[in-house]
Design an enzyme around this catalytic site. Structure first.
Site, short mmCIF file in Angstrom:
data_model
loop_
_atom_site.label_atom_id
_atom_site.label_comp_id
_atom_site.label_asym_id
_atom_site.label_seq_id
_atom_site.Cartn_x
_atom_site.Cartn_y
_atom_site.Cartn_z
CG HIS A 132 27.42 51.11 29.39
ND1 HIS A 132 26.51 50.55 30.26
CD2 HIS A 132 28.40 51.67 30.17
CE1 HIS A 132 26.92 50.77 31.50
NE2 HIS A 132 28.05 51.43 31.48
CE LYS A 136 29.62 47.63 29.78
NZ LYS A 136 31.01 47.46 30.22
P1 NAD Z 1 38.71 49.48 25.33
O1 NAD Z 1 38.30 48.33 24.46
O2 NAD Z 1 38.65 50.86 24.79
O3 NAD Z 1 40.20 49.26 25.87
C1 NAD Z 1 40.71 48.04 26.33
C2 NAD Z 1 42.20 48.04 26.04
O4 NAD Z 1 42.74 46.84 26.61
C3 NAD Z 1 42.53 48.01 24.54
O5 NAD Z 1 43.48 49.01 24.22
C4 NAD Z 1 43.08 46.61 24.33
O6 NAD Z 1 44.07 46.56 23.30
C5 NAD Z 1 43.70 46.38 25.71
N1 NAD Z 1 44.04 44.96 25.93
C6 NAD Z 1 43.40 43.85 25.50
N2 NAD Z 1 44.09 42.76 25.83
C7 NAD Z 1 45.20 43.18 26.50
C8 NAD Z 1 46.31 42.53 27.07
N3 NAD Z 1 46.45 41.19 27.00
N4 NAD Z 1 47.25 43.28 27.70
C9 NAD Z 1 47.15 44.61 27.75
N5 NAD Z 1 46.13 45.31 27.20
C10 NAD Z 1 45.16 44.59 26.58
O7 NAD Z 1 37.79 49.36 26.63
P2 NAD Z 1 37.50 50.48 27.74
O8 NAD Z 1 36.24 51.20 27.42
O9 NAD Z 1 38.76 51.26 28.00
O10 NAD Z 1 37.19 49.53 28.99
C11 NAD Z 1 38.13 48.58 29.46
C12 NAD Z 1 37.51 47.76 30.58
O11 NAD Z 1 37.23 48.61 31.70
C13 NAD Z 1 36.17 47.11 30.21
O12 NAD Z 1 36.09 45.86 30.85
C14 NAD Z 1 35.15 48.08 30.78
O13 NAD Z 1 33.91 47.49 31.03
C15 NAD Z 1 35.85 48.47 32.05
N6 NAD Z 1 35.39 49.74 32.65
C16 NAD Z 1 35.30 49.75 34.00
C17 NAD Z 1 34.95 50.92 34.67
C18 NAD Z 1 34.93 50.92 36.17
O14 NAD Z 1 34.68 51.98 36.79
N7 NAD Z 1 35.21 49.78 36.81
C19 NAD Z 1 34.69 52.09 33.95
C20 NAD Z 1 34.81 52.05 32.54
C21 NAD Z 1 35.18 50.87 31.91
#
Ligand code: NAD
Length: 243
Positions: A132, A136
């Protein structure tokens, strides 16, 4: 009226992909919620929560969903096993789709991995490699964790079989080991390979994601599906009818 979706983690990479996909799919953005925003206020204007934020936030998000009786789609990864078991009890009080990966291709990879692990048996050494992007925050990925769970289930092994990387004088590989290796770098959206290696042949099942849109579209498909379900925890295999 079209479905009103609340995106939690709206300023993140997935949050932005979800907003684009919602527009593409003709869904309404009920609320975009990120750090410091009022989730409950956003929920009053929405039919379903789609959460891609941070693992420590999940308990509060789920409590809010249960208090307001709103369906939820959880894509956030990085929860410990004990933590997740507790959260699942809470999640079951509302209709909830929880998946480590929302892509259709990866969900097929899950099904193929189960079949391969069953057919090939313990003589084929199983190893999972994932890569990744450099930003991440958790490892191994939720998708790799699910692939490992499937292999352990098929081989009737416990989490003690897992080897997170190897270093030093590890001794010969035991048939009961399942290796997991997490690579990080650049802008890789998500690569997963499941390898089954025997003496004389090796099978590799690989999925490569090149655009987060696949997760966003899958999560929104799950949102459209979950609002019609009774309370309970479902996964993407349920949404896609792969079970
Ligand atoms: P990222 O760090 O770009 O975004 C996360 C967002 O969450 C940020 O904007 C952050 O400010 C926000 N956040 C943090 N605490 C918060 C709170 N208390 N309330 C509201 N928002 C809050 O990360 P990303 O790449 O967008 O990934 C997010 C999550 O999704 C990770 O856990 C990642 O592993 C997961 N993910 C899952 C899949 C899937 O298919 N299940 C696919 C991609 C990413």
């Amino acid at each position: 009226m079209s479905l009103r979706v609340l995106i939690n983690g709206s300023k993140g990479r997935m949050g932005q992909a979800l907003a684009d996909a919602a527009e593409e799919m003709g869904l309404q953005l009920g609320a975009a919620v990120d750090v410091g925003d009022d989730l409950a206020a956003g929920l009053a204007k929405s039919d379903v929560i789609v959460d891609f934020s941070f693992h420590s936030v999940t308990p509060a998000v789920l409590e809010t969903a249960v208090a307001h009786r709103k369906p939820i789609v959880i894509g956030t990864t990085g929860h410990g096993a004990a933590e997740k078991a507790e959260l699942l009890v809470l999640a079951a009080k509302v209709p909830c789709v929880w998946a480590g990966n929302f892509s259709v291709g990866v969900n097929l990879l899950f099904a193929l991995t189960r079949r391969a692990a069953g057919v090939l048996g313990a003589d084929y050494d199983a190893e999972v490699v994932e890569m990744h992007h450099r930003f991440k925050k958790d490892a191994p990925s939720g998708t790799a964790a699910r692939l490992l769970e499937i292999i352990l289930e098929e081989r009737k092994l416990t989490a003690e079989a897992l080897r997170h990387g190897r270093k030093g004088i590890t001794g010969e590989r035991q048939p009961t080991e399942v290796g997991i290796h997490a690579l990080r770098g650049g802008d890789v959206v998500g690569d997963h390979t499941v390898m089954f290696a025997a003496l004389g042949e090796r099978i590799e099942l690989t999925h490569k994601a090149s655009d987060r849109g696949i997760f966003a579209r899958g999560a929104l498909r799950a949102a459209q599906w979950v609002v019609k379900q009774p309370p309970g925890v479902y996964d993407m295999q349920d949404v896609l009818g792969l079970k």
